[in-house]
Motif scaffolding. Sequence first.
Motif, PDB file in Angstrom:
ATOM      1  N   GLU A   1      64.353 -74.727   9.458  1.00 29.94           N
ATOM      2  CA  GLU A   1      64.390 -73.817   8.253  1.00 29.94           C
ATOM      3  C   GLU A   1      64.811 -72.417   8.899  1.00 29.94           C
ATOM      4  OE1 GLU A   1      62.446 -72.100   4.284  1.00 29.94           O
ATOM      5  OE2 GLU A   1      61.379 -73.222   5.747  1.00 29.94           O
ATOM      6  N   LEU A   2      65.900 -71.902   8.594  1.00 32.80           N
ATOM      7  CA  LEU A   2      66.407 -70.317   8.762  1.00 32.80           C
ATOM      8  C   LEU A   2      65.648 -69.491   7.972  1.00 32.80           C
ATOM      9  CD1 LEU A   2      67.760 -68.396  10.366  1.00 32.80           C
ATOM     10  CD2 LEU A   2      69.988 -68.821   9.084  1.00 32.80           C
ATOM     11  N   LYS A   3      64.784 -68.879   7.908  1.00 33.25           N
ATOM     12  CA  LYS A   3      63.648 -68.242   6.994  1.00 33.25           C
ATOM     13  C   LYS A   3      64.319 -66.740   6.885  1.00 33.25           C
ATOM     14  CE  LYS A   3      59.446 -69.445   6.967  1.00 33.25           C
ATOM     15  NZ  LYS A   3      58.216 -69.783   7.283  1.00 33.25           N
TER      16      LYS A   3
ATOM     17  N   PHE B   1      63.117 -55.469  11.880  1.00 32.72           N
ATOM     18  CA  PHE B   1      63.235 -57.108  11.440  1.00 32.72           C
ATOM     19  C   PHE B   1      61.857 -57.717  11.452  1.00 32.72           C
ATOM     20  CE2 PHE B   1      63.555 -61.648  12.645  1.00 32.72           C
ATOM     21  CZ  PHE B   1      64.424 -61.947  11.500  1.00 32.72           C
ATOM     22  N   LEU B   2      61.007 -57.430  12.219  1.00 30.11           N
ATOM     23  CA  LEU B   2      59.717 -58.096  12.259  1.00 30.11           C
ATOM     24  C   LEU B   2      58.747 -57.361  10.788  1.00 30.11           C
ATOM     25  CD1 LEU B   2      58.866 -57.844  16.004  1.00 30.11           C
ATOM     26  CD2 LEU B   2      59.618 -60.076  14.787  1.00 30.11           C
ATOM     27  N   HIS B   3      59.119 -55.998  10.864  1.00 33.47           N
ATOM     28  CA  HIS B   3      58.302 -55.391   9.899  1.00 33.47           C
ATOM     29  C   HIS B   3      58.680 -55.909   8.569  1.00 33.47           C
ATOM     30  CE1 HIS B   3      55.942 -52.249   7.659  1.00 33.47           C
ATOM     31  NE2 HIS B   3      56.913 -52.214   6.929  1.00 33.47           N
ATOM     32  N   THR B   4      60.087 -56.029   8.217  1.00 39.74           N
ATOM     33  CA  THR B   4      60.586 -56.373   6.956  1.00 39.74           C
ATOM     34  C   THR B   4      59.990 -57.792   6.729  1.00 39.74           C
ATOM     35  OG1 THR B   4      62.759 -55.182   7.477  1.00 39.74           O
ATOM     36  CG2 THR B   4      62.670 -56.862   5.777  1.00 39.74           C
ATOM     37  N   ASN B   5      59.916 -58.717   7.573  1.00 41.33           N
ATOM     38  CA  ASN B   5      59.579 -60.049   7.459  1.00 41.33           C
ATOM     39  C   ASN B   5      58.108 -60.247   7.848  1.00 41.33           C
ATOM     40  OD1 ASN B   5      62.343 -61.573   6.685  1.00 41.33           O
ATOM     41  ND2 ASN B   5      62.647 -60.307   8.722  1.00 41.33           N
ATOM     42  N   LYS B   6      57.288 -59.367   7.865  1.00 40.07           N
ATOM     43  CA  LYS B   6      55.843 -59.419   8.135  1.00 40.07           C
ATOM     44  C   LYS B   6      55.347 -60.282   9.108  1.00 40.07           C
ATOM     45  CE  LYS B   6      54.652 -58.117   3.325  1.00 40.07           C
ATOM     46  NZ  LYS B   6      56.353 -57.726   3.073  1.00 40.07           N
ATOM     47  N   LEU B   7      56.232 -60.302  10.295  1.00 39.72           N
ATOM     48  CA  LEU B   7      55.898 -61.473  11.573  1.00 39.72           C
ATOM     49  C   LEU B   7      55.208 -60.311  12.710  1.00 39.72           C
ATOM     50  CD1 LEU B   7      59.788 -62.532  11.700  1.00 39.72           C
ATOM     51  CD2 LEU B   7      57.587 -63.826  10.821  1.00 39.72           C
ATOM     52  N   HIS B   8      54.191 -60.884  13.060  1.00 36.93           N
ATOM     53  CA  HIS B   8      53.289 -60.545  14.130  1.00 36.93           C
ATOM     54  C   HIS B   8      53.109 -61.692  14.972  1.00 36.93           C
ATOM     55  CE1 HIS B   8      53.056 -56.818  12.063  1.00 36.93           C
ATOM     56  NE2 HIS B   8      52.993 -57.429  10.846  1.00 36.93           N
ATOM     57  N   ASN B   9      52.790 -61.602  16.302  1.00 40.76           N
ATOM     58  CA  ASN B   9      52.309 -62.355  17.213  1.00 40.76           C
ATOM     59  C   ASN B   9      52.843 -63.909  17.093  1.00 40.76           C
ATOM     60  OD1 ASN B   9      50.401 -60.831  18.298  1.00 40.76           O
ATOM     61  ND2 ASN B   9      48.754 -62.140  18.330  1.00 40.76           N
ATOM     62  N   SER B  10      54.166 -63.822  16.804  1.00 40.72           N
ATOM     63  CA  SER B  10      55.059 -65.350  16.932  1.00 40.72           C
ATOM     64  C   SER B  10      55.712 -65.383  18.225  1.00 40.72           C
ATOM     65  CB  SER B  10      56.147 -65.097  15.811  1.00 40.72           C
ATOM     66  OG  SER B  10      55.638 -64.753  14.395  1.00 40.72           O
TER      67      SER B  10
ATOM     68  N   ASN C   1      66.130 -67.524   0.079  1.00 47.56           N
ATOM     69  CA  ASN C   1      66.203 -66.142   0.198  1.00 47.56           C
ATOM     70  C   ASN C   1      67.215 -65.426   1.411  1.00 47.56           C
ATOM     71  OD1 ASN C   1      64.188 -65.600  -1.936  1.00 47.56           O
ATOM     72  ND2 ASN C   1      62.738 -66.186  -0.466  1.00 47.56           N
ATOM     73  N   VAL C   2      67.750 -66.176   1.985  1.00 48.17           N
ATOM     74  CA  VAL C   2      68.546 -65.892   3.093  1.00 48.17           C
ATOM     75  C   VAL C   2      70.026 -65.923   2.513  1.00 48.17           C
ATOM     76  CG1 VAL C   2      69.412 -66.332   5.313  1.00 48.17           C
ATOM     77  CG2 VAL C   2      67.099 -66.707   5.039  1.00 48.17           C
ATOM     78  N   VAL C   3      70.639 -64.767   2.603  1.00 49.28           N
ATOM     79  CA  VAL C   3      72.057 -64.510   2.274  1.00 49.28           C
ATOM     80  C   VAL C   3      72.783 -64.303   3.609  1.00 49.28           C
ATOM     81  CG1 VAL C   3      73.875 -62.957   0.991  1.00 49.28           C
ATOM     82  CG2 VAL C   3      71.476 -63.314   0.280  1.00 49.28           C
ATOM     83  N   ILE C   4      73.824 -65.391   3.821  1.00 47.54           N
ATOM     84  CA  ILE C   4      74.360 -65.519   5.034  1.00 47.54           C
ATOM     85  C   ILE C   4      75.808 -65.771   4.737  1.00 47.54           C
ATOM     86  CG2 ILE C   4      73.590 -67.666   5.631  1.00 47.54           C
ATOM     87  CD1 ILE C   4      73.715 -66.944   8.295  1.00 47.54           C
ATOM     88  N   ASN C   5      76.894 -65.192   5.321  1.00 46.96           N
ATOM     89  CA  ASN C   5      78.372 -65.676   5.078  1.00 46.96           C
ATOM     90  C   ASN C   5      78.489 -66.736   6.510  1.00 46.96           C
ATOM     91  OD1 ASN C   5      81.019 -66.394   5.374  1.00 46.96           O
ATOM     92  ND2 ASN C   5      81.442 -64.045   4.573  1.00 46.96           N
ATOM     93  N   MET C   6      78.386 -68.028   6.433  1.00 47.63           N
ATOM     94  CA  MET C   6      78.479 -69.050   7.177  1.00 47.63           C
ATOM     95  C   MET C   6      79.780 -68.953   8.065  1.00 47.63           C
ATOM     96  SD  MET C   6      76.425 -70.528   9.307  1.00 47.63           S
ATOM     97  CE  MET C   6      74.684 -71.236   8.237  1.00 47.63           C
ATOM     98  N   LYS C   7      80.789 -68.700   7.359  1.00 51.75           N
ATOM     99  CA  LYS C   7      81.933 -68.696   7.986  1.00 51.75           C
ATOM    100  C   LYS C   7      82.160 -67.641   9.050  1.00 51.75           C
ATOM    101  CE  LYS C   7      84.673 -70.670   4.283  1.00 51.75           C
ATOM    102  NZ  LYS C   7      85.808 -70.620   3.296  1.00 51.75           N
TER     103      LYS C   7
ATOM    104  N   SER D   1      66.718 -63.943  14.442  1.00 49.20           N
ATOM    105  CA  SER D   1      66.398 -64.753  13.219  1.00 49.20           C
ATOM    106  C   SER D   1      65.159 -65.321  13.215  1.00 49.20           C
ATOM    107  CB  SER D   1      67.595 -65.861  13.572  1.00 49.20           C
ATOM    108  OG  SER D   1      67.338 -66.405  14.750  1.00 49.20           O
ATOM    109  N   TRP D   2      64.645 -65.618  12.263  1.00 45.72           N
ATOM    110  CA  TRP D   2      63.140 -66.362  12.208  1.00 45.72           C
ATOM    111  C   TRP D   2      63.274 -67.685  11.586  1.00 45.72           C
ATOM    112  CZ3 TRP D   2      59.873 -64.700   7.280  1.00 45.72           C
ATOM    113  CH2 TRP D   2      58.764 -65.488   7.434  1.00 45.72           C
ATOM    114  N   TRP D   3      62.585 -68.720  12.287  1.00 43.86           N
ATOM    115  CA  TRP D   3      62.771 -70.162  12.110  1.00 43.86           C
ATOM    116  C   TRP D   3      61.589 -70.832  11.832  1.00 43.86           C
ATOM    117  CZ3 TRP D   3      67.648 -72.287  11.938  1.00 43.86           C
ATOM    118  CH2 TRP D   3      68.778 -71.531  12.815  1.00 43.86           C
ATOM    119  N   GLY D   4      61.484 -71.748  10.896  1.00 37.57           N
ATOM    120  CA  GLY D   4      60.180 -72.422  10.656  1.00 37.57           C
ATOM    121  C   GLY D   4      59.955 -73.464  11.537  1.00 37.57           C
ATOM    122  N   ASP D   5      59.665 -74.683  11.318  1.00 36.68           N
ATOM    123  CA  ASP D   5      59.183 -75.803  12.020  1.00 36.68           C
ATOM    124  C   ASP D   5      60.322 -76.117  12.919  1.00 36.68           C
ATOM    125  OD1 ASP D   5      58.266 -78.059  13.352  1.00 36.68           O
ATOM    126  OD2 ASP D   5      57.840 -79.136  11.673  1.00 36.68           O
ATOM    127  N   ILE D   6      60.440 -75.939  14.247  1.00 38.28           N
ATOM    128  CA  ILE D   6      61.429 -76.198  15.095  1.00 38.28           C
ATOM    129  C   ILE D   6      61.660 -77.789  15.315  1.00 38.28           C
ATOM    130  CG2 ILE D   6      61.231 -73.935  16.093  1.00 38.28           C
ATOM    131  CD1 ILE D   6      60.100 -75.152  18.562  1.00 38.28           C
TER     132      ILE D   6
END
Length: 234
Positions: A35-37, A67-76, A208-214, A24-29
């Motif tokens: 935010e769950l991004k 997961f990182l490549h799909t969301n363009k995440l580096h050095n997080s 943009n996040v599709v999630i079945n929270m149940k 999971s990728w999160w914004g300002d903690i």
Amino acid sequence: MWPIHPIRNEHIALTLSPSALVCSWWGDIHAQQPELKAYQRIPLAHGEYSNGLIYNPTKLKHHIDTFLHTNKLHNSFVHVAFNSPQCIEKIITLPHSSPTTHDFQLPELKKCAWNYQYLYPTENQFAFYVCGLPRELLAQYKLLALSTPLNMIMLTTGHIALFTVYKQLFTSSFRQSQLANDMIKHNHSLHSYFSPEMMHRMTNINRNVVINMKQEFPYVAQSLGLILAQGSSL
């Protein structure tokens, strides 16, 4: 010269259990509702992780890299939680609330990296959660994290993550006595305490996040607690 990529102030939570890897990728903690991004639960059906041991680090790395490549995440920043039968986890009581490491007389911890967390008072005693991981297994997790373009700042257990999100749920009204009651009601495990409604209240889910929270709320609870936890690494 070699360019140094800046560290991004974004947080990745990786939770590992015998059945699934959750990324999971999160914004300002520090936000009231982090935010769950991005979110993905990846079933582990090919022996990648079994009985608390990493048998196929290459496959796990592939899942994480995808997961990182799909969301363009580096050095997080990355926070890692494991749910492993190899981990020693106990709730013990001591006669005082501010113990030292010498007060925990558990021989099985001698070959482990370990930590503890105060939980609640009980019958003139004080309850603590103690967790330890054999050092050779700890090295496995660290090597896995080092193989990805991330900066691991926390490695802990799923229970520590759940204690943290429980406390965050109550904020200033949190009481150790209430935690004690809820732990007793839920057989000293918070895995069954949380609900989809709680997770909707505590998080801001990106559109943009599709999630079945149940279905996903137990994993989201652990991921949220993981990024909020501070100072509880092994």
